[in-house]
Design an enzyme around this catalytic site. Structure first.
Site, mmCIF file in Angstrom:
data_model
loop_
_atom_site.group_PDB
_atom_site.id
_atom_site.type_symbol
_atom_site.label_atom_id
_atom_site.label_comp_id
_atom_site.label_asym_id
_atom_site.label_seq_id
_atom_site.Cartn_x
_atom_site.Cartn_y
_atom_site.Cartn_z
ATOM 1 N N ASP A 204 2.402 5.670 -13.653
ATOM 2 C CA ASP A 204 3.071 4.270 -14.045
ATOM 3 C C ASP A 204 4.711 4.331 -14.303
ATOM 4 O O ASP A 204 5.056 3.854 -15.290
ATOM 5 C CB ASP A 204 2.251 3.696 -15.193
ATOM 6 C CG ASP A 204 2.733 2.401 -15.812
ATOM 7 O OD1 ASP A 204 3.286 1.430 -14.890
ATOM 8 O OD2 ASP A 204 2.704 2.132 -17.050
ATOM 9 N N TYR B 25 13.790 1.310 -14.531
ATOM 10 C CA TYR B 25 12.486 1.011 -14.484
ATOM 11 C C TYR B 25 11.636 2.148 -14.674
ATOM 12 O O TYR B 25 10.620 2.707 -13.786
ATOM 13 C CB TYR B 25 11.950 0.147 -13.246
ATOM 14 C CG TYR B 25 10.761 -0.455 -13.605
ATOM 15 C CD1 TYR B 25 10.601 -1.533 -14.599
ATOM 16 C CD2 TYR B 25 9.478 -0.283 -12.678
ATOM 17 C CE1 TYR B 25 9.256 -2.118 -14.660
ATOM 18 C CE2 TYR B 25 8.291 -0.883 -13.054
ATOM 19 C CZ TYR B 25 8.292 -1.899 -14.087
ATOM 20 O OH TYR B 25 7.050 -2.691 -14.278
ATOM 21 N N HIS C 136 6.813 -13.352 -17.693
ATOM 22 C CA HIS C 136 6.983 -12.017 -17.473
ATOM 23 C C HIS C 136 7.842 -11.639 -16.134
ATOM 24 O O HIS C 136 8.878 -10.954 -16.340
ATOM 25 C CB HIS C 136 5.523 -11.314 -17.678
ATOM 26 C CG HIS C 136 5.670 -9.698 -17.382
ATOM 27 N ND1 HIS C 136 5.377 -9.141 -18.351
ATOM 28 C CD2 HIS C 136 5.978 -9.144 -16.295
ATOM 29 C CE1 HIS C 136 5.519 -7.648 -17.872
ATOM 30 N NE2 HIS C 136 5.769 -7.801 -16.751
ATOM 31 N N GLU C 137 7.376 -12.021 -15.129
ATOM 32 C CA GLU C 137 7.643 -11.992 -13.833
ATOM 33 C C GLU C 137 9.504 -12.302 -13.615
ATOM 34 O O GLU C 137 10.232 -11.442 -13.236
ATOM 35 C CB GLU C 137 7.233 -12.403 -12.513
ATOM 36 C CG GLU C 137 5.838 -11.800 -12.592
ATOM 37 C CD GLU C 137 5.539 -10.400 -12.733
ATOM 38 O OE1 GLU C 137 6.664 -9.720 -12.191
ATOM 39 O OE2 GLU C 137 4.771 -9.738 -13.330
ATOM 40 N N GLU D 66 9.661 -3.678 -19.539
ATOM 41 C CA GLU D 66 8.227 -4.176 -19.604
ATOM 42 C C GLU D 66 8.122 -4.940 -21.005
ATOM 43 O O GLU D 66 7.807 -6.215 -20.958
ATOM 44 C CB GLU D 66 7.134 -3.240 -19.468
ATOM 45 C CG GLU D 66 6.717 -2.817 -18.025
ATOM 46 C CD GLU D 66 6.504 -4.234 -17.561
ATOM 47 O OE1 GLU D 66 5.349 -4.679 -17.956
ATOM 48 O OE2 GLU D 66 6.936 -4.245 -16.224
ATOM 49 N N HIS E 22 4.203 0.480 -18.596
ATOM 50 C CA HIS E 22 3.218 -0.576 -18.994
ATOM 51 C C HIS E 22 2.489 -0.042 -20.103
ATOM 52 O O HIS E 22 1.487 -0.646 -20.499
ATOM 53 C CB HIS E 22 2.110 -1.079 -17.797
ATOM 54 C CG HIS E 22 3.093 -1.825 -16.806
ATOM 55 N ND1 HIS E 22 3.507 -0.986 -15.585
ATOM 56 C CD2 HIS E 22 3.261 -3.158 -16.608
ATOM 57 C CE1 HIS E 22 4.202 -2.178 -14.985
ATOM 58 N NE2 HIS E 22 4.122 -3.296 -15.315
ATOM 59 N N HIS F 221 11.950 -10.168 -15.597
ATOM 60 C CA HIS F 221 12.234 -8.976 -14.911
ATOM 61 C C HIS F 221 13.684 -9.375 -14.108
ATOM 62 O O HIS F 221 14.535 -8.361 -14.282
ATOM 63 C CB HIS F 221 11.283 -8.457 -14.128
ATOM 64 C CG HIS F 221 10.230 -7.737 -14.518
ATOM 65 N ND1 HIS F 221 10.380 -6.656 -15.581
ATOM 66 C CD2 HIS F 221 8.687 -7.818 -14.500
ATOM 67 C CE1 HIS F 221 9.310 -6.084 -15.706
ATOM 68 N NE2 HIS F 221 8.189 -6.726 -15.341
#
Lengths: 139, 346
Positions: B261, B179, B164-165, B188, B266, B168
């Site tokens: 958020d 974002y 996931h990271e 996301e 998310h 990005h």
């Protein structure tokens, strides 16, 4: 995702270390939690992060002991909270950082600041850490 | 894949060029074929020539793991570089291995050389902060906290979170989805999609056998929940006295309008997440082979900084038609998947 109401008992362990400092800096702590500006109400929300889990806590000085309430006021004063812009964003790109929303309300003023984790002022860390510890408690 | 695919009919030349230069062998063949048919593409000789020369990449898999020693200075103390033996530091070795698995998925399946497709170094820092319950991409590297141990375990525990990271980073270099709001939720979702695919490929799972969970193993046993998110059933990953209930919607009718958020990035990612899950399971087989490829080509060729869910639906539908044929089972599955989350492709 209910909010945690900070209770008296729950604060003491968190504040015990800070109170020693507060006692030196504020030897003339107000006789009651209300203080000269009346009660102070604080709301904190942390969202974002890769988990996406929301944490929130609220706190009212009139539920605290006078010494605790004085310490909270000092933390708010130290961060110059009421002079912060409504939005503090980090200039760096990236993803999954935390987002904080902090509101402080007194009898005569109210201010809300949205803060990206990367732009969180060091002076606000103690207050945020303390409120986050409350937000993590089961309810 | 055969020459029957009408690639040149739909995709503009710059996208064909991109696919021909940066795709897998299969994608390259398709794109080259289309380019050879397309008289509109002025630079085709040069493009094909460059490919034939087989220009080497500037870098390959180059991982480095650092230790922040519970501070917040990045990158921290160097612990392990590419090809070096295990350190015995669990988080560091997990970060190293998972960065490799993620690199391999992008390289072996999509023909991509690291985050920027130019062999960018994969730097990871573990043990960031004190009881830090997060992992993030700071624009240049991955950062992992140890978790508080009460609610969250160490953030290197889940392979898909590491995928996931890193994704990005891929998104930053490709579509550059801002974002915030829908583009942010799409950003996301891309991270969840490819994070999931890293794990499925590692485990050799077909779409019907995968758990489609994000962050499985990350919540401690004290938490009532199985993971952070569920792509198969958004909104059901956890329901706990401290964490609250998983807030993810699965369909547009339940889209959450919020300023928290970063505009619910998310939260509303549950909608495109669920669309990918449906498309992948309807298509069947290994999710990275077809659905993953469709999403990857959309992310790297058609999506832009301010793309919405509708744009993503349209893009993946278009790419599915290009890769597998108009009206193909794959394209119909993509269309049905988005319709199931209340988005009709146009």
């Amino acid at each position: 995702m209910g909010d945690t109401q900070v209770r008296r008992g729950g604060l003491r362990p968190m504040l015990s270390g800070l109170l020693l400092i507060a006692a030196c800096v504020s030897p003339t702590a107000e006789p009651s939690g209300a203080g000269r500006e009346g009660p102070m109400h604080i709301e904190m929300e942390r969202t974002g992060g890769v988990t996406g889990v929301r944490f929130a806590a609220t706190m009212d000085t009139d539920t605290l002991t006078p010494a605790e309430a004085a310490k909270v006021r000092q933390l708010v004063d130290d961060s110059s909270f009421f002079r912060l812009p409504a939005r503090l964003t980090a200039s760096t790109p990236g993803a999954d950082r935390f987002q904080y929303r902090l509101t402080v309300r007194t009898a005569d003023r109210s201010h809300t600041v949205d803060i990206s984790e990367g732009a969180l002022p060091a002076a606000l860390r103690p207050l945020i850490d303390w409120l986050m510890a409350e937000a993590r408690k089961p309810r | 894949m055969t020459s029957r695919v009408p690639l040149h009919c739909i995709l503009p030349p710059h996208i064909l060029e991109h696919m021909a230069q940066r795709g897998t062998d299969e994608l390259k063949r398709m794109a080259l074929h289309a380019l050879s048919l397309s008289g509109r593409f002025r630079g085709q000789r040069e493009a094909i020539g460059a490919l034939a020369a087989g220009a080497p990449s500037p870098g390959g898999k180059r991982r480095t793991v650092y230790d922040a020693k519970n501070g917040e200075d990045l990158p921290g103390l160097r612990l392990r570089g590419e090809g070096e033996p295990k350190t015995g530091n669990l988080a560091a070795d997990e970060a190293y291995d998972a960065a490799g698995d993620t690199y391999d998925l992008y390289h072996d399946v999509f023909g991509r050389n690291s985050v920027d497709d130019l062999g960018l170094r994969l730097d990871s820092t573990v043990h960031y902060g004190q009881q830090y319950d997060n992992a993030f991409w700071n624009g240049r590297q991955m950062v992992y906290g140890d978790g508080d141990g009460q609610l969250f375990n160490r953030f290197t525990i889940s392979l898909d979170v590491i995928g996931h990271e890193l994704t990005h980073g891929v998104t930053q270099y490709e579509a550059g989805l801002v974002y915030s709001g829908q583009p942010g939720a799409l950003n996301e979702s891309m991270s969840d999609v490819f994070g999931c695919l890293v794990k499925q490929k590692k485990l050799g799972q077909t779409a019907d056998k995968a758990d489609w969970l994000i962050g499985q193993g990350l919540l401690t046993t004290k938490v009532k929940g199985q993971a952070l998110r569920s792509m198969a059933a958004p909104g059901t990953a956890y329901d706990d006295p401290v964490l609250g209930k998983d807030p993810q919607p699965a369909r547009m009718r339940d889209y959450v309008n919020t300023t928290s958020d970063s505009g619910g990035v998310h939260i509303n990612s549950g909608i495109p997440n669920h669309a990918f899950y449906i498309a992948a399971t309807e298509i069947g087989g290994y999710a990275w082979e077809k659905a993953g490829k469709i999403w990857y080509v959309a992310l790297t060729t058609l999506l832009k900084r301010r793309s919405t869910f509708q744009n993503a639906a349209n893009a993946t539908f278009q790419v599915a038609g290009t890769l597998f044929g108009a009206g193909s089972h794959e394209q119909q599955s993509v269309s049905r998947a988005w319709a199931a989350v209340d988005i009709n492709v146009k």
